[in-house]
Enzyme design. Structure first.
Site, short mmCIF file in Angstrom:
data_model
loop_
_atom_site.label_atom_id
_atom_site.label_comp_id
_atom_site.label_asym_id
_atom_site.label_seq_id
_atom_site.Cartn_x
_atom_site.Cartn_y
_atom_site.Cartn_z
N ASP A 202 136.59 -61.70 107.12
CA ASP A 202 137.52 -62.73 107.59
C ASP A 202 137.12 -64.10 107.03
O ASP A 202 135.94 -64.47 107.06
CB ASP A 202 137.49 -62.76 109.12
CG ASP A 202 138.66 -63.50 109.72
OD1 ASP A 202 139.70 -63.60 109.05
OD2 ASP A 202 138.55 -63.95 110.88
N HIS A 203 138.08 -64.83 106.49
CA HIS A 203 137.88 -66.19 106.00
C HIS A 203 136.73 -66.30 104.99
O HIS A 203 135.75 -67.04 105.22
CB HIS A 203 137.64 -67.16 107.17
CG HIS A 203 138.85 -67.35 108.02
ND1 HIS A 203 139.97 -68.04 107.59
CD2 HIS A 203 139.13 -66.92 109.28
CE1 HIS A 203 140.88 -68.03 108.56
NE2 HIS A 203 140.40 -67.35 109.58
N ASP B 299 140.12 -67.14 101.52
CA ASP B 299 140.76 -68.26 102.20
C ASP B 299 140.61 -69.53 101.38
O ASP B 299 139.56 -70.19 101.40
CB ASP B 299 140.16 -68.46 103.59
CG ASP B 299 140.88 -69.54 104.39
OD1 ASP B 299 141.81 -70.17 103.83
OD2 ASP B 299 140.54 -69.75 105.57
N HIS C 125 143.56 -71.61 115.63
CA HIS C 125 142.33 -70.90 115.99
C HIS C 125 141.72 -71.49 117.27
O HIS C 125 141.79 -72.70 117.51
CB HIS C 125 141.30 -71.01 114.86
CG HIS C 125 141.69 -70.29 113.62
ND1 HIS C 125 142.12 -70.95 112.49
CD2 HIS C 125 141.71 -68.97 113.31
CE1 HIS C 125 142.37 -70.07 111.54
NE2 HIS C 125 142.15 -68.86 112.01
N GLY C 126 141.10 -70.61 118.06
CA GLY C 126 140.41 -71.07 119.27
C GLY C 126 141.38 -71.38 120.40
O GLY C 126 142.52 -70.92 120.43
N HIS D 299 147.06 -65.45 112.14
CA HIS D 299 145.75 -65.90 112.62
C HIS D 299 145.95 -66.72 113.89
O HIS D 299 147.01 -67.29 114.12
CB HIS D 299 145.05 -66.74 111.56
CG HIS D 299 144.48 -65.94 110.44
ND1 HIS D 299 143.14 -65.94 110.13
CD2 HIS D 299 145.06 -65.09 109.55
CE1 HIS D 299 142.92 -65.14 109.10
NE2 HIS D 299 144.08 -64.61 108.73
N GLY E 199 145.65 -65.58 117.20
CA GLY E 199 146.42 -64.86 118.22
C GLY E 199 146.04 -65.24 119.64
O GLY E 199 146.89 -65.24 120.54
N THR F 223 138.88 -65.27 120.48
CA THR F 223 138.58 -66.02 121.70
C THR F 223 138.99 -65.28 122.97
O THR F 223 138.20 -65.19 123.93
CB THR F 223 139.27 -67.40 121.66
OG1 THR F 223 138.84 -68.10 120.49
CG2 THR F 223 138.94 -68.21 122.89
#
Length: 281
Positions: A79-80, A101, A175-176, A204, A206, A229
């Site tokens: 990921d990333h 990314d 994110h987060g 991304h 979610g 998260t």
């Protein structure tokens, strides 16, 4: 059963369901993810960040061994991957998919560097995910939720020029944890789906986006949903409840965290229509 991410996502697109992609942090979370996949007879994508373990080749080797023993299809995705070193470490470690990314770069630079990663990975049977537009951070949602969203025409061009197996798009997630309420641009998503043809799409950020938004996104053409998260928070809440008992069993601390983590992941597997979608070769 260890498979490529492209195989999982192409099936999901053809059969109109979504696939969870939980980020793991340890052997315990890896085993939890595979257990949910087996209990619900679901294909699964295991997301791993390059920074998450001090010995990434060993960690991925462990995941591969567990995946190979499992009866359900499992892909392992870096990921990333933000640097050339990340990508090379991912290839050497044994991932079945690499996310390159370069979403902070101008379009032409993103195309050039992504295309090079595709050229390296395709002969090895490794799937490639890229990102166009940029999914920012929930704590800066007032700004990140509105800027750098994916342009449908550029998405179509990007796929054609790079040959990626799937594309992460920016349509309003972050994110987060969100600071404020997420707004998902479903009109933009519809235009991206139309422009991108048969290429699977990735969401991304979610966590915290809400069941209704995520279920609608999957129905509207998203095949992969990244989750981190929400899973960790659910594990933390289960652990906090467990230790309210002053006589708690110290050997059950990690299992209590994993119970909450698993329950939340199973919820999303069912929400995305992923249950009972595993196949046998």
């Amino acid at each position: 059963m260890l498979v490529s991410m492209a195989e999982i996502l192409n099936r999901a697109r053809n059969e109109n369901y979504g696939v969870t992609a939980p980020n793991v942090q340890s052997e315990d979370t890896v085993r939890a993810v595979i257990a949910v996949a087996e209990e619900l007879n679901a294909p699964m994508i295991i997301n791993v960040n390059a920074f998450i373990h001090p010995d990434l080749p060993w960690f991925v080797h462990m995941i591969r061994e567990l995946a190979e023993k499992s009866p359900v299809p499992i892909a392992i995705n870096l990921d990333h991957g933000r640097t050339f070193d990340d990508i090379m470490l991912g290839i050497r470690s044994g991932f079945t998919s690499i996310m390159v990314d370069r979403s902070n770069m101008p379009f032409e630079d993103n195309v050039r560097e992504t295309k090079e990663v595709v050229r390296m990975c395709k002969p090895l049977g490794i799937s490639v995910e890229a990102e166009l537009g940029h999914v920012g951070q929930g704590q800066n949602y007032d700004v990140d939720g509105k800027k750098n969203l994916t342009d449908p025409e550029e998405a179509a061009r990007f796929i054609k020029e790079t040959g990626v197996d799937c594309l992460a798009v920016a349509i309003g997630t972050a994110h987060g944890r969100y600071k404020g309420d997420p707004y998902i641009d479903f009109d933009r998503l519809a235009a991206i789906v139309k422009a991108c043809g048969d290429t699977p799409l990735v969401l991304h950020g979610g966590s915290g986006t809400g069941d209704e938004n995520l279920a609608r996104a999957v129905r509207s053409g998203i095949q992969k949903v990244n989750l981190a998260t929400d899973l960790v928070v659910s594990g933390k809440e289960e652990l906090e409840e467990f230790i309210k008992n002053p006589n708690f069993d110290k050997w059950q601390l990690i299992p209590s965290f994993i119970r909450g983590y698993k329950n939340k992941l199973a919820h999303y597997v069912r929400l995305f229509g992923q249950e009972n979608k595993a196949w046998i070769r």
